[in-house]
Design a protein around this motif. Structure first.
Motif, PDB file in Angstrom:
ATOM      1  N   LEU A 164       0.703  -1.140   0.069  1.00 12.97           N
ATOM      2  CA  LEU A 164      -0.033  -0.143   0.086  1.00 12.97           C
ATOM      3  C   LEU A 164       0.954   1.242  -0.105  1.00 12.97           C
ATOM      4  CD1 LEU A 164      -3.053  -0.946   2.145  1.00 12.97           C
ATOM      5  CD2 LEU A 164      -2.947  -0.720  -0.119  1.00 12.97           C
ATOM      6  N   LEU A 165       2.168   1.006   0.300  1.00 14.72           N
ATOM      7  CA  LEU A 165       3.010   2.404  -0.128  1.00 14.72           C
ATOM      8  C   LEU A 165       2.999   2.816  -1.329  1.00 14.72           C
ATOM      9  CD1 LEU A 165       5.960   1.782   2.155  1.00 14.72           C
ATOM     10  CD2 LEU A 165       3.983   3.016   2.915  1.00 14.72           C
ATOM     11  N   GLN A 166       2.335   1.855  -2.426  1.00 14.15           N
ATOM     12  CA  GLN A 166       2.320   2.217  -3.930  1.00 14.15           C
ATOM     13  C   GLN A 166       1.036   1.967  -4.132  1.00 14.15           C
ATOM     14  OE1 GLN A 166       5.742   0.462  -6.326  1.00 14.15           O
ATOM     15  NE2 GLN A 166       6.325  -0.695  -4.588  1.00 14.15           N
ATOM     16  N   ALA A 167       0.034   2.878  -3.431  1.00 11.09           N
ATOM     17  CA  ALA A 167      -1.290   2.509  -3.571  1.00 11.09           C
ATOM     18  C   ALA A 167      -1.755   2.524  -5.210  1.00 11.09           C
ATOM     19  CB  ALA A 167      -2.026   3.488  -2.978  1.00 11.09           C
ATOM     20  N   ARG A 168      -1.368   3.726  -5.798  1.00 10.58           N
ATOM     21  CA  ARG A 168      -2.159   3.783  -7.515  1.00 10.58           C
ATOM     22  C   ARG A 168      -1.603   2.653  -7.976  1.00 10.58           C
ATOM     23  NH1 ARG A 168      -0.307   8.421 -11.872  1.00 10.58           N
ATOM     24  NH2 ARG A 168      -1.753   7.426 -13.267  1.00 10.58           N
ATOM     25  N   ALA A 169      -0.314   1.959  -7.931  1.00 11.12           N
ATOM     26  CA  ALA A 169       0.223   1.013  -8.831  1.00 11.12           C
ATOM     27  C   ALA A 169      -0.732  -0.240  -8.205  1.00 11.12           C
ATOM     28  CB  ALA A 169       1.566   0.655  -8.419  1.00 11.12           C
ATOM     29  N   VAL A 170      -1.097  -0.459  -7.040  1.00 12.52           N
ATOM     30  CA  VAL A 170      -1.680  -1.435  -6.598  1.00 12.52           C
ATOM     31  C   VAL A 170      -3.214  -1.616  -7.389  1.00 12.52           C
ATOM     32  CG1 VAL A 170      -3.022  -2.484  -4.607  1.00 12.52           C
ATOM     33  CG2 VAL A 170      -0.534  -2.082  -4.558  1.00 12.52           C
ATOM     34  N   ALA A 171      -3.898  -0.351  -7.299  1.00 12.70           N
ATOM     35  CA  ALA A 171      -5.280   0.017  -7.797  1.00 12.70           C
ATOM     36  C   ALA A 171      -5.121  -0.410  -9.056  1.00 12.70           C
ATOM     37  CB  ALA A 171      -5.582   1.383  -7.433  1.00 12.70           C
ATOM     38  N   ASP A 172      -4.205   0.005  -9.974  1.00  7.65           N
ATOM     39  CA  ASP A 172      -4.239  -0.349 -11.376  1.00  7.65           C
ATOM     40  C   ASP A 172      -3.748  -1.790 -11.577  1.00  7.65           C
ATOM     41  OD1 ASP A 172      -4.663   2.410 -11.713  1.00  7.65           O
ATOM     42  OD2 ASP A 172      -2.681   2.979 -12.480  1.00  7.65           O
ATOM     43  N   LEU A 173      -3.073  -2.267 -10.909  1.00 10.23           N
ATOM     44  CA  LEU A 173      -2.537  -3.663 -11.200  1.00 10.23           C
ATOM     45  C   LEU A 173      -4.021  -4.399 -10.973  1.00 10.23           C
ATOM     46  CD1 LEU A 173      -0.186  -5.413 -11.797  1.00 10.23           C
ATOM     47  CD2 LEU A 173       0.707  -5.314  -9.458  1.00 10.23           C
ATOM     48  N   ALA A 174      -4.518  -4.312  -9.795  1.00  5.89           N
ATOM     49  CA  ALA A 174      -5.440  -4.894  -9.194  1.00  5.89           C
ATOM     50  C   ALA A 174      -6.651  -5.037 -10.354  1.00  5.89           C
ATOM     51  CB  ALA A 174      -5.995  -4.944  -7.747  1.00  5.89           C
ATOM     52  N   ALA A 175      -6.987  -3.762 -10.947  1.00  2.50           N
ATOM     53  CA  ALA A 175      -8.038  -3.436 -11.907  1.00  2.50           C
ATOM     54  C   ALA A 175      -7.763  -4.115 -13.061  1.00  2.50           C
ATOM     55  CB  ALA A 175      -8.208  -1.951 -12.158  1.00  2.50           C
ATOM     56  N   GLY A 176      -6.321  -4.311 -13.661  1.00  2.00           N
ATOM     57  CA  GLY A 176      -5.864  -4.985 -14.615  1.00  2.00           C
ATOM     58  C   GLY A 176      -6.096  -6.559 -14.573  1.00  2.00           C
ATOM     59  N   LEU A 177      -5.930  -6.736 -13.222  1.00  2.03           N
ATOM     60  CA  LEU A 177      -5.869  -8.419 -13.013  1.00  2.03           C
ATOM     61  C   LEU A 177      -7.446  -9.072 -12.825  1.00  2.03           C
ATOM     62  CD1 LEU A 177      -3.048  -8.580 -10.501  1.00  2.03           C
ATOM     63  CD2 LEU A 177      -3.053  -9.785 -12.902  1.00  2.03           C
ATOM     64  N   ARG A 178      -8.133  -8.235 -12.535  1.00  2.00           N
ATOM     65  CA  ARG A 178      -9.596  -8.387 -12.387  1.00  2.00           C
ATOM     66  C   ARG A 178     -10.434  -9.289 -13.396  1.00  2.00           C
ATOM     67  NH1 ARG A 178     -13.751  -5.920  -8.099  1.00  2.00           N
ATOM     68  NH2 ARG A 178     -13.244  -7.356  -6.575  1.00  2.00           N
ATOM     69  N   GLY A 179     -10.533 -10.337 -13.435  1.00  2.00           N
ATOM     70  CA  GLY A 179     -11.580 -10.964 -14.131  1.00  2.00           C
ATOM     71  C   GLY A 179     -10.867 -11.996 -14.888  1.00  2.00           C
ATOM     72  N   ARG A 180      -9.363 -12.123 -14.520  1.00  2.00           N
ATOM     73  CA  ARG A 180      -8.729 -13.054 -15.336  1.00  2.00           C
ATOM     74  C   ARG A 180      -8.465 -14.481 -14.626  1.00  2.00           C
ATOM     75  NH1 ARG A 180      -3.869  -9.986 -18.349  1.00  2.00           N
ATOM     76  NH2 ARG A 180      -4.808  -7.854 -18.342  1.00  2.00           N
ATOM     77  N   GLY A 181      -9.291 -14.775 -13.840  1.00  2.00           N
ATOM     78  CA  GLY A 181      -9.329 -15.955 -12.758  1.00  2.00           C
ATOM     79  C   GLY A 181      -8.871 -15.951 -11.515  1.00  2.00           C
ATOM     80  N   PRO A 182      -7.799 -15.446 -11.110  1.00  2.00           N
ATOM     81  CA  PRO A 182      -7.517 -15.599  -9.565  1.00  2.00           C
ATOM     82  C   PRO A 182      -8.164 -14.616  -8.746  1.00  2.00           C
ATOM     83  CG  PRO A 182      -5.425 -15.636 -10.691  1.00  2.00           C
ATOM     84  CD  PRO A 182      -6.579 -15.370 -11.807  1.00  2.00           C
ATOM     85  N   GLY A 183      -8.638 -14.834  -7.473  1.00  2.00           N
ATOM     86  CA  GLY A 183      -8.952 -13.715  -6.665  1.00  2.00           C
ATOM     87  C   GLY A 183      -7.965 -12.469  -6.578  1.00  2.00           C
ATOM     88  N   ILE A 184      -7.969 -11.558  -6.222  1.00  2.00           N
ATOM     89  CA  ILE A 184      -7.055 -10.290  -5.807  1.00  2.00           C
ATOM     90  C   ILE A 184      -6.712 -10.374  -4.199  1.00  2.00           C
ATOM     91  CG2 ILE A 184      -6.203  -8.182  -6.035  1.00  2.00           C
ATOM     92  CD1 ILE A 184      -6.959  -9.356  -8.642  1.00  2.00           C
ATOM     93  N   HIS A 185      -5.487 -10.872  -3.854  1.00  2.00           N
ATOM     94  CA  HIS A 185      -5.378 -11.224  -2.376  1.00  2.00           C
ATOM     95  C   HIS A 185      -4.563 -10.108  -1.918  1.00  2.00           C
ATOM     96  CE1 HIS A 185      -3.806 -13.404   0.964  1.00  2.00           C
ATOM     97  NE2 HIS A 185      -4.722 -13.911   0.911  1.00  2.00           N
ATOM     98  N   LEU A 186      -4.731  -8.941  -1.088  1.00  2.00           N
ATOM     99  CA  LEU A 186      -3.799  -8.265  -0.507  1.00  2.00           C
ATOM    100  C   LEU A 186      -3.193  -8.583   0.806  1.00  2.00           C
ATOM    101  CD1 LEU A 186      -2.588  -5.127  -0.879  1.00  2.00           C
ATOM    102  CD2 LEU A 186      -4.849  -4.191   0.331  1.00  2.00           C
ATOM    103  N   GLU A 187      -1.897  -8.527   0.825  1.00  2.00           N
ATOM    104  CA  GLU A 187      -1.340  -8.810   2.236  1.00  2.00           C
ATOM    105  C   GLU A 187      -0.575  -7.497   2.704  1.00  2.00           C
ATOM    106  OE1 GLU A 187       0.736 -12.508   2.680  1.00  2.00           O
ATOM    107  OE2 GLU A 187      -0.089 -13.263   0.720  1.00  2.00           O
ATOM    108  N   THR A 188      -1.116  -7.235   3.771  1.00  2.00           N
ATOM    109  CA  THR A 188      -0.760  -5.752   4.252  1.00  2.00           C
ATOM    110  C   THR A 188      -0.333  -5.688   5.637  1.00  2.00           C
ATOM    111  OG1 THR A 188      -1.305  -3.403   4.487  1.00  2.00           O
ATOM    112  CG2 THR A 188      -3.128  -5.353   3.975  1.00  2.00           C
ATOM    113  N   HIS A 189       0.321  -4.716   5.947  1.00  2.00           N
ATOM    114  CA  HIS A 189       0.604  -4.438   7.678  1.00  2.00           C
ATOM    115  C   HIS A 189      -0.672  -3.986   8.176  1.00  2.00           C
ATOM    116  CE1 HIS A 189       1.371  -0.493   6.481  1.00  2.00           C
ATOM    117  NE2 HIS A 189       2.859  -0.265   6.614  1.00  2.00           N
ATOM    118  N   GLY A 190      -1.695  -3.273   7.560  1.00  2.00           N
ATOM    119  CA  GLY A 190      -2.965  -3.012   8.180  1.00  2.00           C
ATOM    120  C   GLY A 190      -2.890  -1.477   8.695  1.00  2.00           C
ATOM    121  N   LEU A 191      -1.916  -0.915   8.219  1.00  2.00           N
ATOM    122  CA  LEU A 191      -1.887   0.590   8.709  1.00  2.00           C
ATOM    123  C   LEU A 191      -2.088   1.742   7.736  1.00  2.00           C
ATOM    124  CD1 LEU A 191       1.230  -0.292  10.972  1.00  2.00           C
ATOM    125  CD2 LEU A 191      -1.039   0.243  11.818  1.00  2.00           C
ATOM    126  N   ALA A 192      -1.942   1.467   6.670  1.00  2.00           N
ATOM    127  CA  ALA A 192      -2.109   2.518   5.533  1.00  2.00           C
ATOM    128  C   ALA A 192      -3.598   2.746   5.172  1.00  2.00           C
ATOM    129  CB  ALA A 192      -1.150   2.108   4.342  1.00  2.00           C
TER     130      ALA A 192
END
Ligand code: SF4
Length: 259
Positions: free
Chosen positions: A98-126
């Motif tokens: 989440l220190l690269q939130a924009r990239a994560v958002a764009d990457l996740a959006a690009g990956l959606r619907g291609r099969g795997p679920g989008i799993h975010l592993e985070t320290h839970g503070l951002a």
């Protein structure tokens, strides 16, 4: 997508921890972290990486090197080359993704619907960063850090760390709007019972049914010992007085040497 990101590695493996343990997972590890956990097994991710290591063929372990930063489109292409759709999950991990939130958002959006679920592993503070990505994530695996064990990178070595509870509670309130969420706390011989009780109270106030995973620390770095079975079982009993779904799940990938 032209957004660029700092990537440490991209590879196919199996989830080694948490409630999806054993499930096929494609890992996208991003560079940079603002915490310093004593047991961290990937201190190489604390700072952005000069190069990314990318697995070439699924399961081969053979990797190529690419200079950072990478365009999101390059990461999507590399993921496709690893039989993306054959995985149950794609894990966006770190470091702290989440220190690269924009990239994560764009990457996740690009990956959606291609099969795997989008799993975010985070320290839970951002918290603010999570708000930017929550709509494109299927599952949030968040840590609950204990000040008895964890420092922020900006904390002085010997300084007293500020408790993380309030920020974690804010984060969880947003994270639980995803289709799935779990909370993981790494337990070391130094973990403080009062702090664990405070954690349980915060989680119970939000939703006592949420899965809470107690992960006995895998010794690494300056952490030489792991809490014994008696300690872990007693802790599960203690927390289950206020939480309904407490589980003990050690890391499994380290047992058989998987990445
Ligand atoms: S949050 Fe994760 S990457 Fe950061 S120091 Fe802790 S274990 Fe390491």
């Amino acid at each position: 997508l032209a957004t660029r990101l700092n990537l440490v590695e991209l590879f196919s493996s199996v989830q080694g921890e948490g409630i999806h343990v054993g499930e096929s997972t494609l890992f996208v590890r991003l560079g940079g972290c603002d915490l310093r956990c004593a047991w961290c097994d990937s201190p190489g991710t604390w700072r952005p990486s000069a190069n990314a290591e990318i697995e070439i063929t699924r399961g081969s372990g053979a990797r190529r090197t690419q200079t950072n930063p990478l365009a999101v489109d390059d990461v999507l292409e590399a993921a496709q080359a690893l039989e993306l759709s054959r995985h149950r999950w794609i894990s966006l991990t770190g470091g702290e993704p989440l220190l690269q939130a924009r990239a994560v958002a764009d990457l996740a959006a690009g990956l959606r619907g291609r099969g795997p679920g989008i799993h975010l592993e985070t320290h839970g503070l951002a918290v603010a960063a999570l708000e930017r990505v929550i709509d494109v994530v299927d599952f949030v695996s968040m840590d609950w850090k204990l000040a008895s064990d964890v420092r922020r990178a900006v904390d002085p070595e010997s300084g007293v760390a500020t408790p993380f509870h309030a920020t974690h509670a804010e984060f969880l309130a947003i994270a639980r709007t995803a289709a799935g969420v779990s909370i993981k706390v790494v337990v070391t011989p130094r973990s403080d019972d009062r702090e664990l009780d405070e954690m349980a109270a915060h989680i119970a106030a939000i939703d006592p049914k949420l899965p809470v995973i107690l992960q006995p620390v895998t010794p690494f770095g300056s952490v030489r010992q792991t809490p014994g079975a008696a300690r872990m079982l007693a802790l599960a009993v203690r927390l289950s007085r206020s939480l309904e779904d407490v589980r003990i799940i050690p890391q499994t990938h380290r047992l058989y040497g998987a990445p």
